[in-house]
Design a protein around this motif. Structure first.
Motif, short mmCIF file in Angstrom:
data_model
loop_
_atom_site.label_atom_id
_atom_site.label_comp_id
_atom_site.label_asym_id
_atom_site.label_seq_id
_atom_site.Cartn_x
_atom_site.Cartn_y
_atom_site.Cartn_z
N GLN A 20 0.83 -1.19 0.00
CA GLN A 20 0.00 0.00 0.00
C GLN A 20 0.86 1.24 0.00
O GLN A 20 2.00 1.24 0.45
CB GLN A 20 -0.91 0.01 1.23
N GLN A 35 -2.73 6.48 -9.57
CA GLN A 35 -4.09 6.77 -9.96
C GLN A 35 -4.83 7.36 -8.78
O GLN A 35 -4.48 7.12 -7.62
CB GLN A 35 -4.80 5.48 -10.41
N TYR A 72 -8.83 7.98 -7.22
CA TYR A 72 -10.23 7.58 -7.26
C TYR A 72 -11.01 8.38 -6.22
O TYR A 72 -10.46 8.78 -5.18
CB TYR A 72 -10.40 6.09 -6.94
N PHE A 76 -8.92 8.38 -2.83
CA PHE A 76 -7.90 7.35 -2.73
C PHE A 76 -6.87 7.51 -3.83
O PHE A 76 -7.21 7.76 -4.98
CB PHE A 76 -8.51 5.95 -2.90
N GLN A 133 -1.70 -5.74 -10.42
CA GLN A 133 -2.30 -5.64 -9.10
C GLN A 133 -2.39 -4.16 -8.74
O GLN A 133 -1.49 -3.39 -9.05
CB GLN A 133 -1.45 -6.35 -8.06
N PHE A 134 -3.48 -3.79 -8.08
CA PHE A 134 -3.67 -2.41 -7.67
C PHE A 134 -3.66 -2.34 -6.15
O PHE A 134 -4.36 -3.11 -5.48
CB PHE A 134 -5.02 -1.89 -8.18
N TYR A 135 -2.88 -1.40 -5.62
CA TYR A 135 -2.80 -1.22 -4.18
C TYR A 135 -3.21 0.21 -3.84
O TYR A 135 -2.68 1.15 -4.42
CB TYR A 135 -1.38 -1.52 -3.69
N PHE A 136 -4.11 0.31 -2.88
CA PHE A 136 -4.72 1.60 -2.56
C PHE A 136 -4.14 2.21 -1.29
O PHE A 136 -3.74 1.49 -0.36
CB PHE A 136 -6.22 1.42 -2.38
N GLY A 137 -4.12 3.53 -1.26
CA GLY A 137 -3.85 4.24 -0.03
C GLY A 137 -5.03 4.11 0.91
O GLY A 137 -6.09 3.61 0.54
N THR A 138 -4.85 4.58 2.13
CA THR A 138 -5.89 4.46 3.15
C THR A 138 -7.02 5.46 2.94
O THR A 138 -8.06 5.36 3.57
CB THR A 138 -5.32 4.64 4.55
#
Lengths: 114, 110
Positions: B3, B33, B35, B88, B97-102
Motif C-alpha cells: 500500500q 491513480q 479515485y 484514494f 495488481q492495484f494497491y490503494f492508499g488508506t
C-alpha cells in the motif's frame, strides 16, 4: 450500458455459514478483482484474476475463495474460516493492459455477520 | 503489503476553502491513480499520472506526480459540497495488481 453488477447489495450471515457474493461484468475486461473495505483502512486486495481459470491471492486471501470459470463472472465465497467477515466488499475489473489499466468498480456488497 | 501511505485521514473544510491530500511511497512508482468514493458509493476513477513531475487538471482539481515518482498530491480549489467523499490514491504493478492508499475523507461544511 456496460458495467459491473454485484449481488446481493446487503447480506446477513450467521457465524459458521459460508456465503457467496456474485460479481458479473459485461465490459469484456480480462482482469477482475475483489477488495475488502473497512473504515479507516482503505481497500485491501483479496483475490484477483488476469484470465479465465486463473487467479492469485492478494494481501488478505485467508478465509476467502474464488473461481473464474467464465470471463464475465468472478464470485467470491466468504468461508466460516474468515474470522472477521463483516465488511464492504467491492468487485472491480480492468482491461488488463499495462499502461492503460484503470479499475471499474461495482456498487459493492455489504456483509454483516450476526 | 504494498500500500501507499496517504495523509491526512480526515479533513473538514469550510465551503470555498482549498483541500489537499498527499500520497507517499517508499519505492518508485510506475504510475499513480486517483479515485473518488462518494458516501455510500463505490470508488470511481479520476485520473492516472505516469510521468515524473506530471501535472494534470480537471476543473478545480489539480493532480501532481513528484519528480522522483514517489509521491503525489490532489488539490481541490474552492471546495464545494459536491466534493464530499473519500479520495484514494492507488498504484499498479507489472502484475496488474492495484494497491490503494488508506484514503482521505473530505467533509465540506456549507
Amino acid at each position: 450500458d456496460g458495467g459491473i453488477t454485484q449481488s446481493p447489495k446487503y447480506l446477513f450471515r450467521k457465524e459458521g455459514q459460508n456465503v457467496t457474493l456474485s460479481c458479473e461484468q459485461n465490459l469484456n475486461h480480462d482482469a477482475m478483482y475483489w477488495y475488502r473495505q473497512d473504515p479507516g483502512q482503505g481497500l485491501r486486495l483479496i483475490y484477483y484474476s488476469q484470465i479465465v481459470n486463473d487467479f492469485q491471492k492478494g494481501d488478505i486471501a485467508e478465509g476467502y475463495s474464488v473461481s473464474r470459470e467464465k470471463k464475465e463472472s468472478f464470485p467470491l465465497t466468504v468461508t466460516s474460516a474468515q474470522k472477521n467477515p463483516t465488511a464492504f466488499y467491492l468487485c472491480a475489473s480492468s482491461r488488463g493492459e499495462l499502461g492503460a489499466n484503470v479499475l471499474t468498480f461495482g456498487a459493492g456488497s455489504r456483509l454483516t455477520v450476526l | 503489503g504494498q500500500q501507499v501511505m496517504q495523509i491526512p485521514q480526515y479533513q473538514h473544510v469550510q465551503e470555498g476553502e482549498d483541500f489537499t491530500t498527499y500520497c507517499n511511497s517508499s519505492t518508485t512508482l510506475s504510475n499513480i491513480q486517483w479515485y473518488k468514493q462518494r458516501p455510500g458509493g463505490h470508488p470511481v476513477f479520476l485520473i492516472q499520472l505516469v510521468k515524473s513531475g506530471e501535472v494534470k487538471k480537471q476543473k478545480r482539481l489539480t493532480f501532481q506526480f513528484g519528480e522522483a515518482k514517489k509521491n503525489s498530491s490532489l488539490h481541490i480549489t474552492a471546495t464545494q459540497t459536491t466534493d464530499v467523499g473519500t479520495y484514494f490514491c492507488a498504484r499498479s504493478n507489472t502484475g496488474n495488481q492495484f494497491y490503494f492508499g488508506t484514503g482521505t475523507s473530505l467533509t465540506v461544511i456549507p
